[in-house]
Design a protein around this motif. Sequence first.
Motif, PDB file in Angstrom:
ATOM      1  N   PRO A   1      -9.719   3.555  -3.590  1.00  0.00           N
ATOM      2  CA  PRO A   1      -9.506   4.694  -2.878  1.00  0.00           C
ATOM      3  C   PRO A   1      -8.829   4.315  -1.508  1.00  0.00           C
ATOM      4  O   PRO A   1      -8.259   5.352  -1.102  1.00  0.00           O
ATOM      5  N   TYR A   2      -9.297   3.185  -0.895  1.00  0.00           N
ATOM      6  CA  TYR A   2      -9.174   3.133   0.636  1.00  0.00           C
ATOM      7  C   TYR A   2      -7.520   2.702   0.376  1.00  0.00           C
ATOM      8  O   TYR A   2      -6.581   3.168   1.414  1.00  0.00           O
TER       9      TYR A   2
ATOM     10  N   ALA B   1      -5.467   6.011   0.247  1.00  0.00           N
ATOM     11  CA  ALA B   1      -5.673   6.768   1.564  1.00  0.00           C
ATOM     12  C   ALA B   1      -4.655   5.940   2.597  1.00  0.00           C
ATOM     13  O   ALA B   1      -3.884   6.751   3.313  1.00  0.00           O
TER      14      ALA B   1
ATOM     15  N   ASN C   1      -1.230   7.305   1.480  1.00  0.00           N
ATOM     16  CA  ASN C   1      -0.795   8.306   1.944  1.00  0.00           C
ATOM     17  C   ASN C   1      -0.943   8.827   3.443  1.00  0.00           C
ATOM     18  O   ASN C   1       0.127   9.366   3.966  1.00  0.00           O
TER      19      ASN C   1
END
Length: 141
Positions: A81-82, A85, A88
């Motif tokens: 997820p990092y 993130a 994005n």
Amino acid sequence: MTELTLETARRAIAATFDEGRAQGLRPLSAIVIDAGGHPLAFERQDGASPGRFVIAHGKAYGAVMLGMPGGAMMARAEDQPYFMAAINGAFGGAVVPVPGGILIVDGDRVLGALGVTGDTSDNDAAAGMAGLKAAGLEGKA
């Protein structure tokens, strides 16, 4: 060699909508962008919510910018997820990492992407793949 034109983009969107109707999906929105991330065509079926442009664009944009379809982006977001993130953040929040972002390819060459939204992400991707095939294009979902 396949070229991605306004005409083929419109055919892909129309065929995606035809598939969505045939499957009884909720109203869809779809965008085709080129390999540089620039929109070629966008349409929203009657009844589709107005915010769908941003979602469809984010699915297609992420696919082109990362060179991976929405399903692969979602798996990457779940595993790291990092990373998603950070990606994005780098792209100003414009990436929507879920199915429905489909790379349009000619062999190994990325021509652009189709972003579909309106139903479940998996249904969006299935309708988009059928639409690309009907338009004579190859996709990677």
